[in-house]
Design a protein around this motif. Structure first.
Motif, short mmCIF file in Angstrom:
data_model
loop_
_atom_site.label_atom_id
_atom_site.label_comp_id
_atom_site.label_asym_id
_atom_site.label_seq_id
_atom_site.Cartn_x
_atom_site.Cartn_y
_atom_site.Cartn_z
N LEU A 9 32.47 -128.55 59.49
CA LEU A 9 31.51 -129.42 58.82
C LEU A 9 31.78 -130.89 59.18
O LEU A 9 32.90 -131.25 59.52
CB LEU A 9 31.63 -129.28 57.30
CG LEU A 9 31.36 -127.92 56.68
CD1 LEU A 9 31.58 -127.98 55.18
CD2 LEU A 9 29.95 -127.45 57.00
N SER A 10 30.75 -131.70 59.06
CA SER A 10 30.92 -133.15 59.18
C SER A 10 29.88 -133.82 58.29
O SER A 10 29.00 -133.15 57.75
CB SER A 10 30.74 -133.60 60.63
OG SER A 10 29.41 -133.39 61.07
N GLY A 11 30.00 -135.11 58.13
CA GLY A 11 29.01 -135.83 57.37
C GLY A 11 29.56 -136.53 56.14
O GLY A 11 30.77 -136.66 55.96
N GLU A 12 28.67 -136.97 55.29
CA GLU A 12 29.00 -137.75 54.11
C GLU A 12 29.98 -137.03 53.19
O GLU A 12 29.72 -135.90 52.76
CB GLU A 12 27.72 -138.09 53.33
CG GLU A 12 27.92 -139.01 52.17
CD GLU A 12 28.22 -140.44 52.61
OE1 GLU A 12 28.81 -141.19 51.81
OE2 GLU A 12 27.87 -140.80 53.75
N GLY A 13 31.09 -137.65 52.91
CA GLY A 13 32.07 -137.06 52.01
C GLY A 13 32.88 -135.93 52.60
O GLY A 13 33.76 -135.38 51.94
N VAL A 14 32.59 -135.58 53.84
CA VAL A 14 33.32 -134.50 54.52
C VAL A 14 34.24 -135.09 55.58
O VAL A 14 35.40 -134.71 55.70
CB VAL A 14 32.35 -133.48 55.16
CG1 VAL A 14 33.12 -132.38 55.87
CG2 VAL A 14 31.43 -132.89 54.11
N GLY A 15 33.71 -136.03 56.35
CA GLY A 15 34.50 -136.69 57.38
C GLY A 15 33.87 -136.58 58.74
O GLY A 15 32.79 -136.00 58.92
N SER A 16 34.54 -137.12 59.73
CA SER A 16 34.08 -137.06 61.11
C SER A 16 35.30 -136.99 62.02
O SER A 16 36.42 -137.25 61.60
CB SER A 16 33.24 -138.30 61.45
OG SER A 16 33.99 -139.48 61.26
N ILE A 17 35.07 -136.64 63.25
CA ILE A 17 36.16 -136.52 64.22
C ILE A 17 36.68 -137.92 64.56
O ILE A 17 35.90 -138.84 64.83
CB ILE A 17 35.69 -135.78 65.47
CG1 ILE A 17 35.45 -134.30 65.13
CG2 ILE A 17 36.71 -135.91 66.61
CD1 ILE A 17 34.85 -133.49 66.25
N GLY A 18 38.01 -138.08 64.52
CA GLY A 18 38.62 -139.36 64.82
C GLY A 18 38.42 -139.77 66.27
O GLY A 18 38.14 -138.93 67.13
N PHE A 19 38.57 -141.05 66.54
CA PHE A 19 38.27 -141.59 67.88
C PHE A 19 39.13 -140.95 68.97
O PHE A 19 38.61 -140.49 69.99
CB PHE A 19 38.49 -143.11 67.87
CG PHE A 19 38.27 -143.74 69.23
CD1 PHE A 19 36.98 -143.96 69.70
CD2 PHE A 19 39.35 -144.08 70.04
CE1 PHE A 19 36.78 -144.52 70.95
CE2 PHE A 19 39.14 -144.64 71.29
CZ PHE A 19 37.86 -144.86 71.75
N VAL A 20 40.45 -140.89 68.77
CA VAL A 20 41.35 -140.34 69.80
C VAL A 20 41.06 -138.87 70.03
O VAL A 20 40.93 -138.42 71.19
CB VAL A 20 42.83 -140.54 69.40
CG1 VAL A 20 43.75 -139.84 70.39
CG2 VAL A 20 43.16 -142.03 69.33
N ASP A 21 40.91 -138.11 68.95
CA ASP A 21 40.61 -136.68 69.09
C ASP A 21 39.24 -136.49 69.71
O ASP A 21 39.03 -135.54 70.48
CB ASP A 21 40.67 -136.00 67.72
CG ASP A 21 42.09 -135.95 67.17
OD1 ASP A 21 43.02 -135.73 67.97
OD2 ASP A 21 42.26 -136.13 65.96
N GLY A 22 38.32 -137.39 69.40
CA GLY A 22 36.99 -137.31 70.00
C GLY A 22 37.01 -137.54 71.50
O GLY A 22 36.31 -136.85 72.26
N MET A 23 37.83 -138.48 71.95
CA MET A 23 37.95 -138.74 73.39
C MET A 23 38.57 -137.56 74.11
O MET A 23 38.13 -137.17 75.20
CB MET A 23 38.79 -140.01 73.62
CG MET A 23 38.10 -141.30 73.18
SD MET A 23 36.48 -141.55 73.96
CE MET A 23 36.94 -141.68 75.69
N LYS A 24 39.60 -136.97 73.50
CA LYS A 24 40.22 -135.77 74.09
C LYS A 24 39.21 -134.64 74.18
O LYS A 24 39.17 -133.89 75.16
CB LYS A 24 41.42 -135.34 73.25
CG LYS A 24 42.61 -136.28 73.32
CD LYS A 24 43.75 -135.78 72.44
CE LYS A 24 44.96 -136.72 72.50
NZ LYS A 24 46.05 -136.27 71.61
N MET A 25 38.37 -134.51 73.15
CA MET A 25 37.35 -133.48 73.14
C MET A 25 36.34 -133.68 74.27
O MET A 25 35.99 -132.74 74.99
CB MET A 25 36.63 -133.48 71.79
CG MET A 25 35.54 -132.44 71.65
SD MET A 25 34.72 -132.50 70.02
CE MET A 25 33.78 -134.04 70.19
#
Length: 205
Positions: free
Chosen positions: A75-91
């Motif tokens: 899940l992602s979104g309001e009150g759940v969170g989002s993928i962090g910048f470093v982990d997003g770049m690795k992804m």
């Protein structure tokens, strides 16, 4: 619904492969080739899905049904969170490898965001908050036992507490119909290329 945390790397890898196998082994309808059009080998699917699962897990976005782990949810979104910048770049780097390089990745992203972009893109432009289902998978041995409905209802309860809509997009008409049966509404179908469609769905609060 349980958030997965404090898992060893091997366990995260095993979960990634279970989810990747579910995507790779899925039988698409005659109108859609889906993700397989761009990721035709199982090994590439392991790399692609593994990147998403690892990033989601490290960002606290990976859930399961119970201690038995009948299914998985990102899940992602309001009150759940989002993928962090470093982990997003690795992804992103791992996804580029799975897709066969930058050119292929650009083609894939363009297809996924065709005709005005995803429902997420449009919701953000409208400055609307939401909870997004990124991935939902039931393991083969637990399918047709109601676990997909249980996971969807868990997301709905979370969204209702926050007074938020739930959104997702999928790459197959039959998947879209199952989500509609479980309470989602088809927002629109995007024609993203030969035998490649994206089905945008929403469940309003």
């Amino acid at each position: 619904m349980l958030k997965l945390k404090k898992l060893p790397d091997k366990e995260v890898e095993a979960i990634s492969k279970q989810i990747a196998d579910a995507f790779y082994d899925y039988k698409y309808n005659d109108e859609d080739s889906g993700l397989i059009k761009y990721i035709p080998s199982r090994e590439a699917m392991y790399i692609y899905i593994g990147a998403i699962v690892r990033a989601a897990y490290k960002s606290g976005l990976l859930y399961t049904t119970s201690e038995k782990r009948e299914g998985y949810l990102i899940l992602s979104g309001e009150g759940v969170g989002s993928i962090g910048f470093v982990d997003g770049m690795k992804m992103i780097l791992a996804e580029k490898k799975a897709l066969g390089g930058f050119g292929k990745m650009k083609e894939f992203v363009s297809a996924c965001f065709c005709e005005g972009g995803s429902i997420e893109t449009r919701m953000k432009k409208a400055k609307r908050r939401f909870i997004r289902i990124e991935v939902l998978v039931v393991r083969p041995e637990y399918q047709r036992q109601g676990y997909m409905r249980k996971m969807m209802n868990s997301v709905y309860r979370l969204a209702d507490k926050k007074n938020l809509p739930v959104i997702l997009d999928t790459d197959d008409k039959d998947k879209s119909l199952r989500y509609q049966h479980l309470g989602m509404k088809l927002d629109r179908v995007r024609n993203c290329g030969e035998k490649f469609h994206m089905y945008d769905l929403i469940r309003e609060c």
